[in-house]
Design a protein around this motif. Structure first.
Motif, mmCIF file in Angstrom:
data_model
loop_
_atom_site.group_PDB
_atom_site.id
_atom_site.type_symbol
_atom_site.label_atom_id
_atom_site.label_comp_id
_atom_site.label_asym_id
_atom_site.label_seq_id
_atom_site.Cartn_x
_atom_site.Cartn_y
_atom_site.Cartn_z
ATOM 1 N N THR A 74 -5.819 0.189 1.484
ATOM 2 C CA THR A 74 -5.068 -0.755 2.306
ATOM 3 C C THR A 74 -3.812 -1.163 1.538
ATOM 4 O OG1 THR A 74 -6.093 -2.743 1.381
ATOM 5 C CG2 THR A 74 -7.234 -1.670 3.249
ATOM 6 N N PRO A 75 -2.804 -1.724 2.218
ATOM 7 C CA PRO A 75 -1.617 -2.190 1.484
ATOM 8 C C PRO A 75 -1.952 -3.192 0.375
ATOM 9 C CG PRO A 75 -1.107 -2.045 3.810
ATOM 10 C CD PRO A 75 -2.597 -1.791 3.677
ATOM 11 N N LYS A 76 -2.918 -4.076 0.593
ATOM 12 C CA LYS A 76 -3.308 -5.030 -0.449
ATOM 13 C C LYS A 76 -3.925 -4.295 -1.642
ATOM 14 C CE LYS A 76 -6.383 -8.820 -1.615
ATOM 15 N NZ LYS A 76 -7.572 -9.542 -1.217
ATOM 16 N N GLU A 77 -4.794 -3.334 -1.384
ATOM 17 C CA GLU A 77 -5.403 -2.562 -2.471
ATOM 18 C C GLU A 77 -4.348 -1.766 -3.233
ATOM 19 O OE1 GLU A 77 -9.831 -1.760 -0.510
ATOM 20 O OE2 GLU A 77 -8.153 -0.425 -0.004
ATOM 21 N N MET A 78 -3.381 -1.216 -2.496
ATOM 22 C CA MET A 78 -2.285 -0.489 -3.141
ATOM 23 C C MET A 78 -1.493 -1.419 -4.052
ATOM 24 S SD MET A 78 -0.772 1.765 0.029
ATOM 25 C CE MET A 78 0.748 2.100 -0.858
ATOM 26 N N LEU A 79 -1.190 -2.609 -3.553
ATOM 27 C CA LEU A 79 -0.406 -3.558 -4.332
ATOM 28 C C LEU A 79 -1.174 -4.006 -5.575
ATOM 29 C CD1 LEU A 79 2.335 -4.826 -4.388
ATOM 30 C CD2 LEU A 79 1.465 -6.689 -2.985
ATOM 31 N N ASN A 80 -2.463 -4.231 -5.438
ATOM 32 C CA ASN A 80 -3.266 -4.600 -6.597
ATOM 33 C C ASN A 80 -3.282 -3.458 -7.624
ATOM 34 O OD1 ASN A 80 -4.995 -6.555 -7.986
ATOM 35 N ND2 ASN A 80 -6.566 -4.987 -7.709
ATOM 36 N N ARG A 81 -3.412 -2.231 -7.149
ATOM 37 C CA ARG A 81 -3.380 -1.073 -8.058
ATOM 38 C C ARG A 81 -2.036 -1.002 -8.774
ATOM 39 N NH1 ARG A 81 -4.993 3.541 -9.969
ATOM 40 N NH2 ARG A 81 -3.967 5.521 -9.574
ATOM 41 N N TRP A 82 -0.951 -1.208 -8.048
ATOM 42 C CA TRP A 82 0.404 -1.230 -8.607
ATOM 43 C C TRP A 82 0.504 -2.282 -9.710
ATOM 44 C CZ3 TRP A 82 5.550 0.417 -7.211
ATOM 45 C CH2 TRP A 82 6.584 -0.429 -7.608
ATOM 46 N N LEU A 83 0.051 -3.497 -9.418
ATOM 47 C CA LEU A 83 0.129 -4.603 -10.374
ATOM 48 C C LEU A 83 -0.675 -4.298 -11.636
ATOM 49 C CD1 LEU A 83 -0.240 -7.554 -7.862
ATOM 50 C CD2 LEU A 83 1.846 -6.932 -9.105
ATOM 51 N N GLN A 84 -1.884 -3.799 -11.461
ATOM 52 C CA GLN A 84 -2.740 -3.531 -12.612
ATOM 53 C C GLN A 84 -2.199 -2.386 -13.459
ATOM 54 O OE1 GLN A 84 -5.070 -5.783 -13.321
ATOM 55 N NE2 GLN A 84 -4.346 -6.749 -11.437
ATOM 56 N N GLU A 85 -1.827 -1.305 -12.811
ATOM 57 C CA GLU A 85 -1.388 -0.121 -13.565
ATOM 58 C C GLU A 85 -0.037 -0.335 -14.238
ATOM 59 O OE1 GLU A 85 -3.030 2.668 -14.375
ATOM 60 O OE2 GLU A 85 -4.777 1.804 -13.404
ATOM 61 N N GLN B 81 5.630 -14.051 -5.657
ATOM 62 C CA GLN B 81 5.238 -13.612 -4.324
ATOM 63 C C GLN B 81 5.822 -12.229 -4.081
ATOM 64 O OE1 GLN B 81 7.153 -16.723 -4.441
ATOM 65 N NE2 GLN B 81 5.228 -17.710 -4.938
ATOM 66 N N ILE B 82 5.072 -11.419 -3.372
ATOM 67 C CA ILE B 82 5.515 -10.073 -3.038
ATOM 68 C C ILE B 82 5.165 -9.797 -1.580
ATOM 69 C CG2 ILE B 82 5.317 -7.595 -3.543
ATOM 70 C CD1 ILE B 82 4.134 -8.459 -6.311
ATOM 71 N N MET B 83 6.128 -9.250 -0.853
ATOM 72 C CA MET B 83 5.871 -8.694 0.475
ATOM 73 C C MET B 83 6.163 -7.199 0.372
ATOM 74 S SD MET B 83 7.561 -11.592 3.003
ATOM 75 C CE MET B 83 8.119 -10.317 4.070
ATOM 76 N N ALA B 84 5.278 -6.394 0.911
ATOM 77 C CA ALA B 84 5.458 -4.950 0.790
ATOM 78 C C ALA B 84 5.037 -4.253 2.083
ATOM 79 C CB ALA B 84 4.637 -4.417 -0.383
ATOM 80 N N ARG B 85 5.767 -3.186 2.410
ATOM 81 C CA ARG B 85 5.426 -2.364 3.566
ATOM 82 C C ARG B 85 5.032 -0.988 3.064
ATOM 83 N NH1 ARG B 85 7.988 1.339 6.996
ATOM 84 N NH2 ARG B 85 9.952 1.057 5.862
#
Length: 151
Positions: free
Chosen positions: A4-15, A99-103
């Protein structure tokens, strides 16, 4: 299975931010994607993200990023993050929010809009005086006292 976009963003933040893995940029950021808002007047691309992450890791160790709030709507996700770290130079605890908004489309981010509380970050690191914001709201000006910073 696609994230999901949230899971992608969390992966981005962690990595990227926690582990310093710049390859995540190719994995999750579309080639034409740009991010606005993080640094005024600069639309960040992949290369700028790598440089910014490296600069942050040069200032802080033990970086932890947590999504504290999230809203997802279709291809969009909006999150509030909290960053906890330790300042490299004086081992000061660091805590700041953003804060982050991402598409996301087909597993890649195509748009990112970010804001981060750099003022609090630099206060925690000792690079800005404590209570800089309230002091500035009184109309006072901050003056650099270091001879190296005077023109």
């Amino acid at each position: 299975m696609q994230l999901t976009p949230k899971e992608m963003l969390n992966r981005w933040l962690q990595e990227l931010w926690v582990h310093g893995n710049n390859s995540i940029l190719d994995e999750l950021l579309a080639d034409e994607a740009g991010a606005v808002g993080l640094i005024p007047d600069i639309a960040m691309k992949k290369a700028e993200f790598a440089v910014l992450a490296e600069a942050m890791r040069a200032l802080c160790s033990d970086i932890q990023v947590q999504i504290t709030h999230a809203v997802e709507a279709g291809d969009w996700v909006a999150v509030r993050i909290r960053v906890d770290a330790v300042g490299i130079h004086e081992s000061r605890p660091v805590q700041a929010t953003g804060q982050i908004m991402a598409r996301a489309v087909q597993g890649k981010f195509h748009e990112l809009i970010s804001q981060f509380d750099f003022l609090t970050l630099f206060e925690c690191l000792g690079q800005m005086p404590e209570n800089t914001l309230p002091i500035c709201l009184t109309g006072q000006q901050l003056t650099w006292t270091s001879p190296a910073l005077k023109a």
